[in-house]
Write a protein that holds these residues in place. Structure first.
Motif, PDB file in Angstrom:
ATOM      1  N   ARG A  34       0.836  -1.201   0.000  1.00 13.25           N
ATOM      2  CA  ARG A  34       0.000   0.000   0.000  1.00 13.25           C
ATOM      3  C   ARG A  34       0.871   1.251   0.000  1.00 13.25           C
ATOM      4  NH1 ARG A  34      -3.300  -3.740   2.046  1.00 13.25           N
ATOM      5  NH2 ARG A  34      -5.557  -3.391   1.903  1.00 13.25           N
ATOM      6  N   CYS A  35       0.400   2.272  -0.712  1.00 15.64           N
ATOM      7  CA  CYS A  35       1.047   3.580  -0.719  1.00 15.64           C
ATOM      8  C   CYS A  35       0.053   4.582  -1.289  1.00 15.64           C
ATOM      9  CB  CYS A  35       2.336   3.564  -1.536  1.00 15.64           C
ATOM     10  SG  CYS A  35       2.092   3.270  -3.302  1.00 15.64           S
ATOM     11  N   THR A  36       0.428   5.843  -1.292  1.00 17.34           N
ATOM     12  CA  THR A  36      -0.395   6.857  -1.939  1.00 17.34           C
ATOM     13  C   THR A  36       0.308   7.301  -3.212  1.00 17.34           C
ATOM     14  OG1 THR A  36       0.644   8.720  -0.793  1.00 17.34           O
ATOM     15  CG2 THR A  36      -1.283   7.690   0.278  1.00 17.34           C
ATOM     16  N   ILE A  37      -0.467   7.896  -4.117  1.00 20.92           N
ATOM     17  CA  ILE A  37       0.137   8.419  -5.342  1.00 20.92           C
ATOM     18  C   ILE A  37       1.190   9.458  -4.972  1.00 20.92           C
ATOM     19  CG2 ILE A  37      -0.310   9.783  -7.419  1.00 20.92           C
ATOM     20  CD1 ILE A  37      -2.955   8.330  -7.734  1.00 20.92           C
ATOM     21  N   ALA A  38       0.909  10.304  -3.988  1.00 18.00           N
ATOM     22  CA  ALA A  38       1.852  11.354  -3.590  1.00 18.00           C
ATOM     23  C   ALA A  38       3.170  10.777  -3.075  1.00 18.00           C
ATOM     24  CB  ALA A  38       1.216  12.250  -2.531  1.00 18.00           C
ATOM     25  N   GLY A  42      13.564  10.261  -7.478  1.00 18.54           N
ATOM     26  CA  GLY A  42      13.499   9.561  -8.757  1.00 18.54           C
ATOM     27  C   GLY A  42      12.105   9.079  -9.096  1.00 18.54           C
ATOM     28  N   GLN A  43      11.103   9.518  -8.343  1.00 17.70           N
ATOM     29  CA  GLN A  43       9.718   9.073  -8.506  1.00 17.70           C
ATOM     30  C   GLN A  43       9.653   7.545  -8.538  1.00 17.70           C
ATOM     31  OE1 GLN A  43       8.549  11.426 -11.992  1.00 17.70           O
ATOM     32  NE2 GLN A  43       7.443  12.783 -10.608  1.00 17.70           N
ATOM     33  N   ARG A  44      10.369   6.936  -7.590  1.00 17.28           N
ATOM     34  CA  ARG A  44      10.464   5.474  -7.487  1.00 17.28           C
ATOM     35  C   ARG A  44      10.412   5.097  -6.019  1.00 17.28           C
ATOM     36  NH1 ARG A  44      13.485   1.948 -11.021  1.00 17.28           N
ATOM     37  NH2 ARG A  44      14.035   3.887 -12.046  1.00 17.28           N
ATOM     38  N   ILE A  45       9.575   4.104  -5.704  1.00 16.86           N
ATOM     39  CA  ILE A  45       9.456   3.642  -4.323  1.00 16.86           C
ATOM     40  C   ILE A  45       9.500   2.113  -4.323  1.00 16.86           C
ATOM     41  CG2 ILE A  45       6.926   3.658  -4.368  1.00 16.86           C
ATOM     42  CD1 ILE A  45       6.986   4.646  -1.470  1.00 16.86           C
ATOM     43  N   GLU A  46      10.207   1.547  -3.355  1.00 14.05           N
ATOM     44  CA  GLU A  46      10.282   0.090  -3.208  1.00 14.05           C
ATOM     45  C   GLU A  46       9.641  -0.280  -1.884  1.00 14.05           C
ATOM     46  OE1 GLU A  46      13.738  -3.064  -2.416  1.00 14.05           O
ATOM     47  OE2 GLU A  46      13.947  -2.030  -4.349  1.00 14.05           O
ATOM     48  N   LEU A  47       8.727  -1.241  -1.937  1.00 17.73           N
ATOM     49  CA  LEU A  47       7.972  -1.640  -0.750  1.00 17.73           C
ATOM     50  C   LEU A  47       8.006  -3.159  -0.585  1.00 17.73           C
ATOM     51  CD1 LEU A  47       4.818   0.528  -1.515  1.00 17.73           C
ATOM     52  CD2 LEU A  47       6.535   1.020   0.233  1.00 17.73           C
ATOM     53  N   PRO A  48       7.915  -3.649   0.658  1.00 14.06           N
ATOM     54  CA  PRO A  48       7.807  -5.103   0.847  1.00 14.06           C
ATOM     55  C   PRO A  48       6.404  -5.567   0.477  1.00 14.06           C
ATOM     56  CG  PRO A  48       7.701  -3.970   2.957  1.00 14.06           C
ATOM     57  CD  PRO A  48       7.974  -2.912   1.917  1.00 14.06           C
ATOM     58  N   LEU A  49       6.328  -6.746  -0.086  1.00 11.86           N
ATOM     59  CA  LEU A  49       5.036  -7.384  -0.365  1.00 11.86           C
ATOM     60  C   LEU A  49       4.666  -8.246   0.832  1.00 11.86           C
ATOM     61  CD1 LEU A  49       5.587  -8.389  -4.080  1.00 11.86           C
ATOM     62  CD2 LEU A  49       3.851  -6.802  -3.243  1.00 11.86           C
ATOM     63  N   ARG A  50       3.414  -8.196   1.227  1.00  5.57           N
ATOM     64  CA  ARG A  50       2.925  -8.971   2.372  1.00  5.57           C
ATOM     65  C   ARG A  50       1.625  -9.670   2.004  1.00  5.57           C
ATOM     66  NH1 ARG A  50       7.367  -8.662   4.547  1.00  5.57           N
ATOM     67  NH2 ARG A  50       7.982  -6.921   5.835  1.00  5.57           N
ATOM     68  N   ILE A  51       1.390 -10.818   2.625  1.00  5.20           N
ATOM     69  CA  ILE A  51       0.103 -11.493   2.544  1.00  5.20           C
ATOM     70  C   ILE A  51      -0.522 -11.356   3.925  1.00  5.20           C
ATOM     71  CG2 ILE A  51      -1.099 -13.695   2.239  1.00  5.20           C
ATOM     72  CD1 ILE A  51       1.162 -14.536   0.346  1.00  5.20           C
ATOM     73  N   PRO A  52      -1.732 -10.785   4.039  1.00  5.26           N
ATOM     74  CA  PRO A  52      -2.349 -10.614   5.365  1.00  5.26           C
ATOM     75  C   PRO A  52      -2.390 -11.934   6.132  1.00  5.26           C
ATOM     76  CG  PRO A  52      -3.615  -9.457   3.696  1.00  5.26           C
ATOM     77  CD  PRO A  52      -2.571 -10.268   2.960  1.00  5.26           C
ATOM     78  N   GLY A  53      -1.902 -11.893   7.370  1.00  2.49           N
ATOM     79  CA  GLY A  53      -1.900 -13.084   8.227  1.00  2.49           C
ATOM     80  C   GLY A  53      -0.744 -14.032   7.988  1.00  2.49           C
TER      81      GLY A  53
END
Length: 193
Positions: A105-109, A116-127
Protein backbone atom coordinates in the motif's frame (compact mmCIF):
# COMPACT_ATOMS: atom_id res chain seq x y z
CA UNK A 1 -15.21 40.94 -14.02
CA UNK A 2 -12.37 38.76 -12.69
CA UNK A 3 -11.81 35.19 -13.87
CA UNK A 4 -12.86 32.54 -11.33
CA UNK A 5 -10.24 31.26 -8.92
CA UNK A 6 -8.89 27.80 -9.71
CA UNK A 7 -10.40 24.96 -7.72
CA UNK A 8 -8.53 21.98 -6.31
CA UNK A 9 -9.68 19.82 -9.24
CA UNK A 10 -7.80 22.20 -11.57
CA UNK A 11 -4.47 21.11 -10.09
CA UNK A 12 -3.94 17.64 -11.47
CA UNK A 13 -1.64 15.72 -13.75
CA UNK A 14 -1.85 12.47 -15.72
CA UNK A 15 0.71 9.93 -14.45
CA UNK A 16 1.87 6.50 -15.65
CA UNK A 17 2.90 3.94 -13.02
CA UNK A 18 5.30 1.10 -13.89
CA UNK A 19 5.76 -1.96 -11.67
CA UNK A 20 8.45 -4.57 -11.16
CA UNK A 21 8.93 -7.20 -8.45
CA UNK A 22 11.85 -9.13 -7.02
CA UNK A 23 11.96 -12.32 -4.97
CA UNK A 24 8.30 -13.34 -5.33
CA UNK A 25 7.28 -16.54 -3.57
CA UNK A 26 6.78 -19.55 -5.82
CA UNK A 27 3.34 -21.14 -5.55
CA UNK A 28 3.66 -23.44 -8.59
CA UNK A 29 4.99 -26.98 -8.22
CA UNK A 30 6.50 -27.85 -11.62
CA UNK A 31 7.38 -24.32 -12.75
CA UNK A 32 7.64 -20.79 -11.37
CA UNK A 33 4.75 -18.48 -10.53
CA UNK A 34 3.01 -16.60 -13.37
CA UNK A 35 2.62 -13.10 -11.86
CA UNK A 36 0.21 -10.32 -12.76
CA UNK A 37 -0.18 -7.05 -10.82
CA UNK A 38 -3.53 -5.40 -10.11
CA UNK A 39 -3.96 -1.91 -8.64
CA UNK A 40 -6.99 -0.78 -6.63
CA UNK A 41 -8.06 2.43 -4.93
CA UNK A 42 -7.52 1.71 -1.25
CA UNK A 43 -10.84 3.12 -0.01
CA UNK A 44 -14.38 1.81 -0.41
CA UNK A 45 -15.69 0.58 -2.78
CA UNK A 46 -12.08 -0.37 -3.79
CA UNK A 47 -12.41 -0.06 -7.59
CA UNK A 48 -9.83 -1.76 -9.76
CA UNK A 49 -7.72 0.79 -11.64
CA UNK A 50 -6.02 -1.70 -13.95
CA UNK A 51 -3.84 -4.75 -14.31
CA UNK A 52 -0.58 -5.57 -16.01
CA UNK A 53 0.15 -8.32 -18.46
CA UNK A 54 0.86 -11.85 -17.15
CA UNK A 55 4.53 -12.82 -17.17
CA UNK A 56 4.96 -16.58 -17.27
CA UNK A 57 7.42 -18.44 -15.04
CA UNK A 58 9.06 -15.45 -13.30
CA UNK A 59 9.80 -14.61 -9.68
CA UNK A 60 11.38 -11.27 -10.73
CA UNK A 61 8.95 -9.77 -13.27
CA UNK A 62 9.27 -6.37 -14.92
CA UNK A 63 5.82 -5.47 -16.21
CA UNK A 64 5.64 -3.17 -19.24
CA UNK A 65 1.95 -2.25 -19.21
CA UNK A 66 1.58 0.94 -17.15
CA UNK A 67 -1.27 2.03 -14.92
CA UNK A 68 -2.45 5.50 -16.03
CA UNK A 69 -4.11 7.62 -13.33
CA UNK A 70 -4.89 11.22 -12.58
CA UNK A 71 -2.88 12.68 -9.72
CA UNK A 72 -4.74 15.43 -7.85
CA UNK A 73 -2.33 17.63 -5.90
CA UNK A 74 -3.06 18.02 -2.20
CA UNK A 75 -5.55 15.12 -2.26
CA UNK A 76 -4.86 11.76 -0.61
CA UNK A 77 -5.16 8.97 -3.18
CA UNK A 78 -4.35 5.65 -1.45
CA UNK A 79 -3.59 2.65 -3.64
CA UNK A 80 -3.07 -1.04 -3.05
CA UNK A 81 -0.95 -3.09 -5.46
CA UNK A 82 -1.73 -6.81 -5.42
CA UNK A 83 0.45 -9.36 -7.20
CA UNK A 84 -1.19 -12.67 -8.08
CA UNK A 85 0.02 -16.01 -9.44
CA UNK A 86 -2.32 -16.64 -12.36
CA UNK A 87 -3.44 -20.26 -12.62
CA UNK A 88 -6.25 -19.91 -15.18
CA UNK A 89 -4.99 -17.76 -18.07
CA UNK A 90 -8.38 -17.81 -19.79
CA UNK A 91 -10.34 -16.71 -16.71
CA UNK A 92 -8.10 -15.32 -13.93
CA UNK A 93 -11.14 -13.88 -12.11
CA UNK A 94 -12.64 -17.36 -11.62
CA UNK A 95 -12.69 -18.54 -7.95
CA UNK A 96 -9.54 -20.67 -8.46
CA UNK A 97 -8.05 -18.52 -11.23
CA UNK A 98 -5.36 -16.82 -9.15
CA UNK A 99 -3.52 -16.89 -5.81
CA UNK A 100 -2.19 -13.86 -3.91
CA UNK A 101 1.61 -13.54 -3.96
CA UNK A 102 1.62 -10.32 -1.92
CA UNK A 103 0.30 -6.79 -1.64
CA UNK A 104 1.66 -3.32 -0.82
CA UNK A 105 0.00 0.00 0.00
CA UNK A 106 1.05 3.58 -0.72
CA UNK A 107 -0.39 6.86 -1.94
CA UNK A 108 0.14 8.42 -5.34
CA UNK A 109 1.85 11.35 -3.59
CA UNK A 110 4.37 9.00 -1.93
CA UNK A 111 5.51 7.74 -5.34
CA UNK A 112 5.42 11.15 -7.07
CA UNK A 113 7.31 12.78 -4.18
CA UNK A 114 9.97 10.10 -3.76
CA UNK A 115 13.52 10.44 -5.07
CA UNK A 116 13.50 9.56 -8.76
CA UNK A 117 9.72 9.07 -8.51
CA UNK A 118 10.46 5.47 -7.49
CA UNK A 119 9.46 3.64 -4.32
CA UNK A 120 10.28 0.09 -3.21
CA UNK A 121 7.97 -1.64 -0.75
CA UNK A 122 7.81 -5.10 0.85
CA UNK A 123 5.04 -7.38 -0.37
CA UNK A 124 2.92 -8.97 2.37
CA UNK A 125 0.10 -11.49 2.54
CA UNK A 126 -2.35 -10.61 5.37
CA UNK A 127 -1.90 -13.08 8.23
CA UNK A 128 1.31 -14.56 6.74
CA UNK A 129 4.78 -13.79 8.14
CA UNK A 130 6.78 -15.01 5.12
CA UNK A 131 9.00 -12.69 3.10
CA UNK A 132 6.93 -12.35 -0.08
CA UNK A 133 9.42 -10.26 -2.05
CA UNK A 134 9.49 -6.59 -2.96
CA UNK A 135 7.62 -4.37 -5.40
CA UNK A 136 9.10 -1.31 -7.09
CA UNK A 137 6.65 1.34 -8.29
CA UNK A 138 7.90 4.05 -10.64
CA UNK A 139 5.88 6.93 -12.06
CA UNK A 140 6.21 9.54 -14.79
CA UNK A 141 4.02 12.41 -15.86
CA UNK A 142 2.40 11.70 -19.22
CA UNK A 143 3.45 13.96 -22.07
CA UNK A 144 1.45 13.22 -25.20
CA UNK A 145 3.29 13.22 -28.51
CA UNK A 146 2.49 12.32 -32.09
CA UNK A 147 6.04 11.26 -32.99
CA UNK A 148 6.51 7.92 -34.77
CA UNK A 149 9.52 5.66 -35.03
CA UNK A 150 9.79 2.83 -37.52
CA UNK A 151 12.49 0.18 -37.28
CA UNK A 152 13.10 -3.47 -38.07
CA UNK A 153 14.72 -6.07 -35.79
CA UNK A 154 16.12 -9.50 -36.53
CA UNK A 155 18.04 -12.16 -34.67
CA UNK A 156 20.64 -14.43 -36.26
CA UNK A 157 22.28 -17.53 -34.74
CA UNK A 158 20.72 -17.02 -31.32
CA UNK A 159 22.06 -19.20 -28.48
CA UNK A 160 20.06 -22.29 -27.53
CA UNK A 161 18.96 -21.58 -23.94
CA UNK A 162 16.35 -24.31 -23.34
CA UNK A 163 17.40 -27.77 -22.14
CA UNK A 164 14.79 -29.52 -24.30
CA UNK A 165 14.17 -27.94 -27.70
CA UNK A 166 14.92 -24.51 -29.06
CA UNK A 167 14.75 -21.15 -27.33
CA UNK A 168 11.65 -18.94 -27.49
CA UNK A 169 13.23 -15.51 -28.12
CA UNK A 170 11.58 -12.16 -27.44
CA UNK A 171 12.78 -8.57 -27.15
CA UNK A 172 11.99 -5.63 -24.89
CA UNK A 173 12.06 -1.91 -25.60
CA UNK A 174 13.00 0.53 -22.85
CA UNK A 175 13.32 4.27 -22.59
CA UNK A 176 15.64 6.41 -20.53
CA UNK A 177 14.10 8.31 -17.61
CA UNK A 178 15.24 11.75 -16.43
CA UNK A 179 17.36 10.15 -13.68
CA UNK A 180 19.22 7.97 -16.22
CA UNK A 181 17.47 4.71 -15.31
CA UNK A 182 15.53 2.64 -17.84
CA UNK A 183 11.82 1.81 -17.92
CA UNK A 184 10.58 -1.12 -20.02
CA UNK A 185 7.79 0.02 -22.32
CA UNK A 186 7.25 -2.99 -24.58
CA UNK A 187 7.86 -6.72 -24.54
CA UNK A 188 7.32 -8.68 -27.73
CA UNK A 189 5.48 -11.98 -27.83
CA UNK A 190 7.78 -15.00 -27.59
CA UNK A 191 8.59 -16.63 -30.92
CA UNK A 192 7.68 -20.27 -30.35
CA UNK A 193 9.78 -22.67 -32.39
Amino acid sequence: MQPPLPTQSDFHSLVDFFVSCKGLINLDVLSKSDPQCYVYVDKPPHPEMGRTEIIKDSLNPTFVKPFRMEYFFEEEQPLVFKVFDIDDFNNPDAPNGKELLGEARCTIAQVVGSMGQRIELPLRIPGDTRDCGRITITCEEVHETNDFLNFRLSGVKLDKKDFFGKSDPFFTLSRVREDGSFTSTYRSPELKK
